[in-house]
Design an enzyme around this catalytic site. Structure first.
Site, PDB file in Angstrom:
ATOM      1  N   GLU A 216       0.884  -1.181   0.000  1.00 58.93           N
ATOM      2  CA  GLU A 216       0.000   0.000   0.000  1.00 58.93           C
ATOM      3  C   GLU A 216       0.907   1.212   0.000  1.00 58.93           C
ATOM      4  OE1 GLU A 216      -1.227   3.168   1.159  1.00 58.93           O
ATOM      5  OE2 GLU A 216      -1.914   2.323   3.065  1.00 58.93           O
ATOM      6  N   CYS A 250      -1.943   8.691   3.448  1.00 58.25           N
ATOM      7  CA  CYS A 250      -1.621   8.172   2.114  1.00 58.25           C
ATOM      8  C   CYS A 250      -2.713   8.462   1.099  1.00 58.25           C
ATOM      9  CB  CYS A 250      -1.345   6.671   2.183  1.00 58.25           C
ATOM     10  SG  CYS A 250      -2.707   5.703   2.858  1.00 58.25           S
TER      11      CYS A 250
END
Length: 473
Positions: A216, A250
């Site tokens: 990720e 993120c």
């Protein structure tokens, strides 16, 4: 043994112990899986204040509410969701057999021991989020939290030892060298959350042992405001997420694209949002600091580089406050207009409260710009026309798409969470995490007459004639 070999050797001993225990104990039943999930919930719930204090200490200051919401409560929700559904997820999937009397099904088998490398920005969420799927799938785990949150990581190691046996969950502390050694271990699966540059190193190390990996990685997540969007709504919802954790997320918006006639209105709406939500910043307990001096300096250098290359910088600091404060490492949100791709702020993932703004004349320009760059972890679209929403969804590729809001997908446990292309590999959350950390093993029980086996048995003359007739038909 040199210094570089030592961390790997010690970590390998730990992993071997966990693997041996996993094999000796056999597959975890539903009761044990639920017990592990509930103990993880208890760890977070019972120690939430201590954990929030540790996170704030590591950040310099971090909003307690943000820690309780995004790290504690969200993790508990994910663990609870897995606990409530794991028995259903565990059931073998019966599939249609090709021959009468044959049985065919897919067994949901734990993969074994999963390694998790979690980042600093949400040190609990991005550790326990994957663990929800890991435990639900019947696996055990080794966790390597970030060295940038040392107090939180040390507390996590202490608490895990109180709530879990060493052969269920082990926390490993250390710097980048330990992280490198950790990523080179022969796990049954490895999860990494962090930057793309480190993700490449982790993937390279894991490939030496052919370890399946979930990455990720983030990237530059765009916000596109269409001509029919509500500017106030777009500004409020975008700035809400851009100021949460000071943009150190993120899936925080990394740049905004809007019609060339709407820049001034957006800036005005963003100013109004800041006046209402953050009348002060430096002494405001709701506003989070930048994690380290290195990251603070990097963000300031992005602003300086953009300004030197012609950008118009608009600081949204309250009146009588500086745009940033080195002592508290707090940076007010900044809108960066007239950006170009030559500026570093448009080349790097920002991970802070800076928002570049690009303009377009036709929506196709925004779509083409997104498609010309690496695929983002998330994309956000504001606009009311359903046909245009659908067109944007079809013509752009991203880890996730949220329409008329930002980041909401991350807290919905029925949706997969993950990237695509440069923003990541694989997804988890809910059943998608269970499947990610499960081997879907096909099982066939042959019929009494062995019909499937007879096709392969000589002599072939009659079978050849039947096969030829079938192929000619």
């Amino acid at each position: 043994m040199n210094d570089q070999q030592q961390p790997h050797t010690e970590l390998l001993k730990t992993l071997t112990r966990l693997k041996d225990a996993h094999l000796k104990q056999g597959p975890a039943n539903a009761q044990l899986r639920r017990d592990r999930l509930q103990r993880a919930i208890a760890l977070l719930h019972d120690n939430r204040e201590q954990l929030s204090e540790a996170i704030s200490h590591d950040f310099g200051h971090r909003s307690t509410y943000q820690s309780l919401l995004a790290d504690v409560a969200s993790s508990i929700n994910a663990l609870n969701f897995a606990s409530e559904n794991l028995e259903q997820w565990m059931q073998p999937e019966v599939v249609t057999a090709p021959e009468q009397g044959m049985q065919t099904f897919i067994q949901q088998q734990p993969v074994g021991v999963v390694g998790i490398i979690s980042p600093w920005n949400f040190p609990l969420n991005l550790a326990f989020g994957p663990l929800a799927g890991v435990f639900a799938a019947g696996n055990t785990a080794m966790l390597k939290p970030s060295e940038l949150t040392p107090q939180t990581s040390a507390l996590l190691q202490k608490l895990v030892a109180q709530y879990f046996k060493p052969d269920e969950l082990t926390v490993v502390l250390g710097d980048a060298d330990v992280g490198q050694a950790f990523s080179a271990l022969p796990f049954d699966h490895l999860v990494f959350t962090g930057s793309s540059s480190i993700g490449k190193q982790v993937m390279r190390a894991a490939s030496e042992n052919l370890v399946p990996i979930t990455l990720e990685l983030g990237g530059k997540s765009p916000v596109v405001m269409a001509e029919d969007a509500d500017i106030q709504q777009t500004a409020i919802r975008t700035m809400t997420v851009k100021t949460f954790n000071a943009g150190q997320i993120c899936i925080s918006p990394d740049y905004l694209m809007l019609p060339d006639t709407d820049s001034e209105a957006f800036v005005s709406a963003a100013r109004q949002f800041m006046v209402k939500s953050f009348p002060s910043i430096v002494d405001n307990s709701d506003y989070t600091s930048i994690i380290s001096q290195k990251h603070f300096d990097r963000l300031i250098s992005l602003l300086e580089d953009a300004q030197a290359k012609g950008a118009n910088i608009i600081a949204l600091a309250p009146e009588h406050e500086a745009a940033f404060d080195a002592k508290t490492r707090k940076i007010a949100p900044h809108l960066v207009l007239n950006v170009t791709d030559e500026m570093k702020i448009m080349q790097e993932e920002i991970f802070g409260p800076l928002l570049p703004i690009k303009t377009y004349q036709q929506i196709d320009e925004a779509i083409d710009y997104i498609n010309a760059h690496s695929r983002p972890l998330a994309a956000y679209y504001f606009g009311q026309n359903s046909d245009r929403q659908h067109e944007f969804a079809q013509r752009t590729t991203s880890g996730a798409l949220v329409i008329n809001d930002l980041m909401t997908h991350a807290s919905i446990d029925t949706l997969p969470f993950g990237g695509v292309g440069a923003s990541g590999i694989g997804a988890y959350h809910g059943i998608h995490g269970f499947r990610r950390f499960t081997h879907a093993k096909p099982v066939v029980i042959e019929s009494e007459d062995g019909a499937a086996n007879l096709r392969l048995r000589a002599p072939y003359q009659q079978k050849y004639a039947e096969l030829s007739a079938f192929l000619d038909s």
